[in-house]
Design an enzyme around this catalytic site. Structure first.
Site, short mmCIF file in Angstrom:
data_model
loop_
_atom_site.label_atom_id
_atom_site.label_comp_id
_atom_site.label_asym_id
_atom_site.label_seq_id
_atom_site.Cartn_x
_atom_site.Cartn_y
_atom_site.Cartn_z
N ARG A 36 0.82 -1.22 0.00
CA ARG A 36 0.00 0.00 0.00
C ARG A 36 0.85 1.26 0.00
O ARG A 36 0.41 2.30 -0.50
CB ARG A 36 -0.93 -0.01 1.22
CG ARG A 36 -2.04 -1.00 1.03
CD ARG A 36 -2.93 -1.05 2.24
NE ARG A 36 -4.12 -1.83 1.97
CZ ARG A 36 -4.91 -2.31 2.90
NH1 ARG A 36 -4.63 -2.12 4.16
NH2 ARG A 36 -5.98 -3.00 2.57
N LYS A 199 -18.59 -18.38 1.11
CA LYS A 199 -20.04 -18.43 1.29
C LYS A 199 -20.85 -17.74 0.20
O LYS A 199 -20.47 -16.68 -0.29
CB LYS A 199 -20.39 -17.77 2.63
CG LYS A 199 -19.90 -18.58 3.81
CD LYS A 199 -20.25 -17.88 5.08
CE LYS A 199 -19.93 -18.79 6.28
NZ LYS A 199 -20.15 -18.09 7.53
N GLY A 355 -10.52 -9.09 -1.36
CA GLY A 355 -10.07 -10.03 -0.34
C GLY A 355 -9.13 -11.13 -0.77
O GLY A 355 -8.00 -10.88 -1.21
N GLY A 378 -13.18 -4.36 0.69
CA GLY A 378 -14.61 -4.09 0.86
C GLY A 378 -15.10 -3.03 -0.10
O GLY A 378 -16.21 -3.13 -0.66
P1 AMP Z 1 -14.11 -15.13 0.85
O1 AMP Z 1 -13.49 -14.20 1.87
O2 AMP Z 1 -15.56 -15.26 0.96
O3 AMP Z 1 -13.60 -14.84 -0.54
O4 AMP Z 1 -13.59 -16.58 1.26
C1 AMP Z 1 -12.26 -16.95 1.21
C2 AMP Z 1 -12.07 -18.18 2.02
O5 AMP Z 1 -12.83 -19.22 1.46
C3 AMP Z 1 -10.64 -18.66 2.04
O6 AMP Z 1 -10.13 -18.51 3.34
C4 AMP Z 1 -10.73 -20.13 1.63
O7 AMP Z 1 -9.96 -20.97 2.44
C5 AMP Z 1 -12.20 -20.41 1.82
N1 AMP Z 1 -12.64 -21.54 0.99
C6 AMP Z 1 -12.48 -21.69 -0.33
N2 AMP Z 1 -12.95 -22.88 -0.75
C7 AMP Z 1 -13.40 -23.52 0.36
C8 AMP Z 1 -13.99 -24.79 0.59
N3 AMP Z 1 -14.19 -25.65 -0.41
N4 AMP Z 1 -14.34 -25.10 1.84
C9 AMP Z 1 -14.13 -24.23 2.85
N5 AMP Z 1 -13.59 -23.01 2.70
C10 AMP Z 1 -13.22 -22.66 1.46
#
Ligand code: AMP
Length: 397
Positions: A36, A199, A355, A378
């Site tokens: 940054r 999620k 992220g 974000g």
């Molecule tokens: P996000 O912040 O929503 O982009 O989520 C990122 C996180 O999703 C990372 O820490 C990954 O380890 C997790 N992730 C990706 N694929 C999976 C999976 N199949 N099961 C559990 N966590 C996951």
């Protein structure tokens, strides 16, 4: 509109809102990642080259509203000096007598860094009296902190109104805006969005927004299993949001109605526990045995996604394909990153934003091989979701 390029900073004092919210080593309090800081250098250099002085303002961490040594920006002074190649004058306060003494004596060529804005609660509340004080530090306001552009704080939004004729974006924000606009508003096709991560719930708004724009929507990562279960597949112990099964079906229906090709994984790398040491094997995405969980996409999915990516002219990537933090479950994410790099080499425009996909592309040392990696987590997501960011609106008003 004023831009940093068409503005002459000669003999001006520019207040530059930067995002120096960098990670520090817990013990030595030294900067562990200066991305940054280096990202802000072009804006600072342009002002200096014109013959102006720079007053840098930033937050660091989340102090509770008073001085806390571990959040002092004094810890980053030497990192800024090395990135810039010149001395930086540090003011131990962002308002108050000592700070104003320093900025009022600033000469062309000086770079001053004020202390953490968030040592004052008035920063985050957007307090007008505090903002007015901040405004006294200079005659022009440059916002180059994309990471906080979604916050209506004093330094990120309110400050702009004190410089109605002298406010602009720095190079960094300008590039962020241009990149997102290029992906979302360009007529080039096909446009492919790759959405992964944990999620469905946290990505639902962005997915819905993207359905109106994209030709291909690739869904990977933990969120894919909710889609698979919603269609009656067996996902074993994989991550699933049962409250979102109908949402997933709804997204599939909408995609079909809008002519969007929604691509889900067809196979998965499964493990018998959430651990890098777990036993692993591959299976069809809808046939995960009980007691096993899917932690990455497998080879047929990689091939399927790769083909779509290589056929694309515009690519947006948000969220990893698997648990890339663990070595055994990073291959899917690496392969997708490599496909994006290859497509970029073939002339596609690629934007990696939000992220963990940024963390992933950095981890695999591929950040300089895509068109743009966003610095604003974000803020980037909200911008992609179609939200008007207050920090951006304040400059454009
Ligand atoms: P996000 O912040 O929503 O982009 O989520 C990122 C996180 O999703 C990372 O820490 C990954 O380890 C997790 N992730 C990706 N694929 C999976 C999976 N199949 N099961 C559990 N966590 C996951």
């Amino acid at each position: 509109m004023q831009t940093i390029d068409n503005y002459n900073f000669s003999n001006k004092k520019a207040i530059v809102r930067v995002d120096f919210n960098v990670p520090l080593d817990k013990t030595t309090l030294e900067v562990t990642d200066n991305t940054r800081i280096t990202a802000a250098i072009p804006t600072i250099k342009k002002i200096l080259k014109d013959g102006g002085a720079v007053v840098l303002i930033s937050h660091l961490g989340r102090p509770s509203g008073g001085y806390e040594d571990k959040f002092s920006l004094k810890h980053i002074v030497s990192a800024v000096e090395s990135a810039l190649g010149q001395q930086v004058i540090f003011a131990g306060d962002c308002v108050g007598k000592s700070a104003f003494e320093i900025t009022s004596n600033a000469k062309p060529g000086d770079v001053i860094l004020l202390e953490n804005l968030r040592f004052y609660k008035q920063e985050t509340s957007g307090d007008d009296t505090f903002t007015k004080q901040l405004a006294k530090h200079g005659d022009v306001y440059v916002n180059d902190a994309f990471g906080t552009a979604h916050r209506a704080h004093a330094s990120t939004t309110v400050l702009a109104k004190y410089f109605p004729n002298d406010k602009m974006f720095g190079y960094l924000i300008a590039k962020e805006i241009k990149s997102v606009d290029k992906v979302l508003n360009s007529q080039q096709k096909p446009l492919t969005a790759i959405v992964g991560g944990a999620k469905v719930s946290s990505k639902i708004t962005i997915i819905t927004q993207l359905l109106d724009k994209v030709d291909y929507l690739i869904i990977g990562g933990g969120m894919a299993y909710t889609f698979v279960k919603a269609q009656g597949g067996n996902v074993g112990n994989s991550l699933v949001e049962d409250d979102y099964l109908s949402t997933a079906l709804d997204i599939m229906k909408k995609a079909e109605a809008k002519g969007v090709q929604l691509l889900l994984p067809v196979d998965t790398l499964i493990a018998d526990s959430f651990s890098n040491d777990a036993a692993i094997k591959t299976c069809a995405i809808d046939a995960v045995p009980d007691g096993w969980l899917g932690l990455d996409i497998a080879s047929s999915s990689i091939e399927l996604f790769r083909k779509a990516i290589l056929a694309s002219k515009l690519i947006l990537w948000n969220g990893p394909m698997g648990v890339f933090e663990m070595e055994n479950f990073q291959q899917g994410t690496i392969a997708i990153a490599q496909a994006i790099v290859e497509a970029t080499e073939n002339g596609a425009f690629s934007l990696v934003g939000g992220g963990d996909s940024v963390a992933a592309i950095n981890k695999f040392n591929l950040a300089d091989k895509v068109s743009h990696v966003s610095t604003g987590g974000g803020a980037m997501l909200e911008y992609l979701e179609g939200v008007t960011l207050p920090g951006i609106a304040a400059i454009l008003e």
